[in-house]
Design a protein around this motif. Structure first.
Motif, PDB file in Angstrom:
ATOM      1  N   GLY A   1       0.827  -1.201   0.000  1.00 45.66           N
ATOM      2  CA  GLY A   1       0.000   0.000   0.000  1.00 45.66           C
ATOM      3  C   GLY A   1       0.860   1.248   0.000  1.00 45.66           C
ATOM      4  N   ASP A   2       0.461   2.251   0.775  1.00 47.79           N
ATOM      5  CA  ASP A   2       1.153   3.540   0.857  1.00 47.79           C
ATOM      6  C   ASP A   2       2.540   3.331   1.464  1.00 47.79           C
ATOM      7  N   THR A   3       3.554   3.317   0.615  1.00 47.55           N
ATOM      8  CA  THR A   3       4.919   3.022   1.052  1.00 47.55           C
ATOM      9  C   THR A   3       5.411   4.023   2.085  1.00 47.55           C
ATOM     10  N   GLU A   4       5.082   5.314   1.890  1.00 49.39           N
ATOM     11  CA  GLU A   4       5.538   6.330   2.845  1.00 49.39           C
ATOM     12  C   GLU A   4       4.978   6.055   4.237  1.00 49.39           C
ATOM     13  N   LEU A   5       3.687   5.759   4.333  1.00 55.48           N
ATOM     14  CA  LEU A   5       3.078   5.448   5.629  1.00 55.48           C
ATOM     15  C   LEU A   5       3.687   4.176   6.212  1.00 55.48           C
ATOM     16  N   GLY A   6       3.876   3.169   5.379  1.00 53.18           N
ATOM     17  CA  GLY A   6       4.490   1.927   5.844  1.00 53.18           C
ATOM     18  C   GLY A   6       5.895   2.129   6.369  1.00 53.18           C
ATOM     19  N   LEU A   7       6.695   2.951   5.680  1.00 52.78           N
ATOM     20  CA  LEU A   7       8.056   3.226   6.142  1.00 52.78           C
ATOM     21  C   LEU A   7       8.055   4.039   7.435  1.00 52.78           C
ATOM     22  N   MET A   8       7.111   4.964   7.555  1.00 57.34           N
ATOM     23  CA  MET A   8       7.011   5.721   8.812  1.00 57.34           C
ATOM     24  C   MET A   8       6.697   4.762   9.968  1.00 57.34           C
ATOM     25  N   ALA A   9       5.821   3.800   9.730  1.00 58.78           N
ATOM     26  CA  ALA A   9       5.483   2.821  10.764  1.00 58.78           C
ATOM     27  C   ALA A   9       6.691   1.940  11.076  1.00 58.78           C
ATOM     28  N   LYS A  10       7.380   1.479  10.049  1.00 51.65           N
ATOM     29  CA  LYS A  10       8.576   0.650  10.273  1.00 51.65           C
ATOM     30  C   LYS A  10       9.608   1.415  11.085  1.00 51.65           C
ATOM     31  N   ASN A  11       9.839   2.675  10.741  1.00 47.46           N
ATOM     32  CA  ASN A  11      10.810   3.484  11.479  1.00 47.46           C
ATOM     33  C   ASN A  11      10.367   3.726  12.918  1.00 47.46           C
ATOM     34  N   ALA A  12       9.063   3.918  13.120  1.00 45.98           N
ATOM     35  CA  ALA A  12       8.552   4.093  14.485  1.00 45.98           C
ATOM     36  C   ALA A  12       8.761   2.822  15.294  1.00 45.98           C
ATOM     37  N   LEU A  13       8.483   1.676  14.696  1.00 48.62           N
ATOM     38  CA  LEU A  13       8.695   0.405  15.394  1.00 48.62           C
ATOM     39  C   LEU A  13      10.168   0.194  15.696  1.00 48.62           C
ATOM     40  N   ASP A  14      11.022   0.589  14.753  1.00 46.94           N
ATOM     41  CA  ASP A  14      12.471   0.439  14.916  1.00 46.94           C
ATOM     42  C   ASP A  14      12.996   1.323  16.050  1.00 46.94           C
ATOM     43  N   GLN A  15      12.342   2.455  16.302  1.00 50.46           N
ATOM     44  CA  GLN A  15      12.759   3.376  17.372  1.00 50.46           C
ATOM     45  C   GLN A  15      12.485   2.821  18.764  1.00 50.46           C
ATOM     46  N   LEU A  16      11.546   1.905  18.870  1.00 44.21           N
ATOM     47  CA  LEU A  16      11.134   1.416  20.183  1.00 44.21           C
ATOM     48  C   LEU A  16      12.252   0.596  20.817  1.00 44.21           C
ATOM     49  N   ASP A  17      12.541   0.899  22.069  1.00 47.17           N
ATOM     50  CA  ASP A  17      13.595   0.215  22.818  1.00 47.17           C
ATOM     51  C   ASP A  17      12.945  -0.780  23.771  1.00 47.17           C
ATOM     52  N   PRO A  18      13.166  -2.088  23.568  1.00 45.38           N
ATOM     53  CA  PRO A  18      12.524  -3.054  24.450  1.00 45.38           C
ATOM     54  C   PRO A  18      12.936  -2.884  25.914  1.00 45.38           C
ATOM     55  N   GLU A  19      14.122  -2.341  26.153  1.00 43.76           N
ATOM     56  CA  GLU A  19      14.568  -2.128  27.532  1.00 43.76           C
ATOM     57  C   GLU A  19      13.736  -1.061  28.239  1.00 43.76           C
ATOM     58  N   ALA A  20      13.074  -0.204  27.463  1.00 45.73           N
ATOM     59  CA  ALA A  20      12.255   0.859  28.056  1.00 45.73           C
ATOM     60  C   ALA A  20      10.837   0.384  28.376  1.00 45.73           C
ATOM     61  N   LEU A  21      10.498  -0.834  27.964  1.00 41.83           N
ATOM     62  CA  LEU A  21       9.159  -1.355  28.253  1.00 41.83           C
ATOM     63  C   LEU A  21       9.025  -1.689  29.735  1.00 41.83           C
ATOM     64  N   PRO A  22       7.818  -1.606  30.264  1.00 44.78           N
ATOM     65  CA  PRO A  22       7.611  -2.070  31.636  1.00 44.78           C
ATOM     66  C   PRO A  22       8.020  -3.547  31.733  1.00 44.78           C
ATOM     67  N   PRO A  23       8.595  -3.963  32.871  1.00 45.55           N
ATOM     68  CA  PRO A  23       9.099  -5.343  33.006  1.00 45.55           C
ATOM     69  C   PRO A  23       8.079  -6.422  32.653  1.00 45.55           C
ATOM     70  N   ARG A  24       6.803  -6.201  32.960  1.00 41.50           N
ATOM     71  CA  ARG A  24       5.802  -7.251  32.681  1.00 41.50           C
ATOM     72  C   ARG A  24       5.614  -7.473  31.178  1.00 41.50           C
ATOM     73  N   PHE A  25       6.041  -6.528  30.354  1.00 40.67           N
ATOM     74  CA  PHE A  25       5.999  -6.691  28.898  1.00 40.67           C
ATOM     75  C   PHE A  25       7.389  -7.033  28.353  1.00 40.67           C
ATOM     76  N   ARG A  26       8.413  -6.393  28.927  1.00 39.79           N
ATOM     77  CA  ARG A  26       9.780  -6.564  28.418  1.00 39.79           C
ATOM     78  C   ARG A  26      10.255  -8.009  28.565  1.00 39.79           C
ATOM     79  N   ARG A  27      10.089  -8.586  29.745  1.00 39.16           N
ATOM     80  CA  ARG A  27      10.623  -9.937  29.985  1.00 39.16           C
ATOM     81  C   ARG A  27      10.053 -10.971  29.014  1.00 39.16           C
ATOM     82  N   PRO A  28       8.715 -11.058  28.875  1.00 39.88           N
ATOM     83  CA  PRO A  28       8.216 -12.065  27.919  1.00 39.88           C
ATOM     84  C   PRO A  28       8.619 -11.760  26.472  1.00 39.88           C
TER      85      PRO A  28
END
Length: 157
Positions: A108-135
């Motif tokens: 679909g809309d490549t620009e929107l898809g790339l923005m979403a991919k980049n947003a997901l890539d920015q997320l740091d699993p270490e910054a998640l609350p432990p109840r989400f990070r550990r699993p």
């Protein structure tokens, strides 16, 4: 191939489950969401599709939260197997590599898809609350280990 009709109540149940899932995502990503990482989804619709599970989650951004955007036509779709999404989220694999290998794809809309991919890539699993990070890290590690053991590493002679 013909598909059987969905059983009564299946659509209602899927919508309820989608809302629960989006609620968990909003809890897990509270800090990045507050920082505006997904603001670009305001009045837009992005579908996240797990090919191996046959599941699709339409997402949008409303009132500072991700919402299940039922009834909207997705402008873009990020698709992949659950394992590829876990590897990306757990930082066990480079997202660009997963896309290059076609384990994840944008339609679909490549620009929107790339923005979403980049947003997901920015997320740091270490910054998640432990109840989400550990699993998440445990599951990502299991997928990575399984791939090391059972995927061919290259062309065989």
């Amino acid at each position: 191939m013909t598909h059987l009709p969905a059983p009564p109540g299946a659509r209602f149940l899927k919508r309820r489950l989608d809302r629960v899932l989006v609620g968990l995502i909003n809890q897990a990503l509270a800090d990045p969401l507050a920082d505006g990482v997904f603001d670009f989804l305001e009045a837009r619709c992005l579908e996240v599709r797990l090919r191996d599970w046959g599941l699709a989650l339409p997402l949008s951004w409303r009132d500072g939260r991700l919402v299940a955007a039922h009834g909207c036509e997705p402008e873009a779709s990020i698709r992949g197997d659950l394992g590829a999404f876990l590897l990306m989220a757990g930082e066990c694999a480079d997202p660009d590599t997963l896309f290059f290998q076609r384990r994840l794809s944008i339609q679909g809309d490549t620009e929107l898809g790339l923005m979403a991919k980049n947003a997901l890539d920015q997320l740091d699993p270490e910054a998640l609350p432990p109840r989400f990070r550990r699993p998440l890290l445990r599951l990502a590690g299991l997928v990575a280990e399984g791939e090391r053991r059972f995927r061919p590493s290259g062309p065989s002679a």
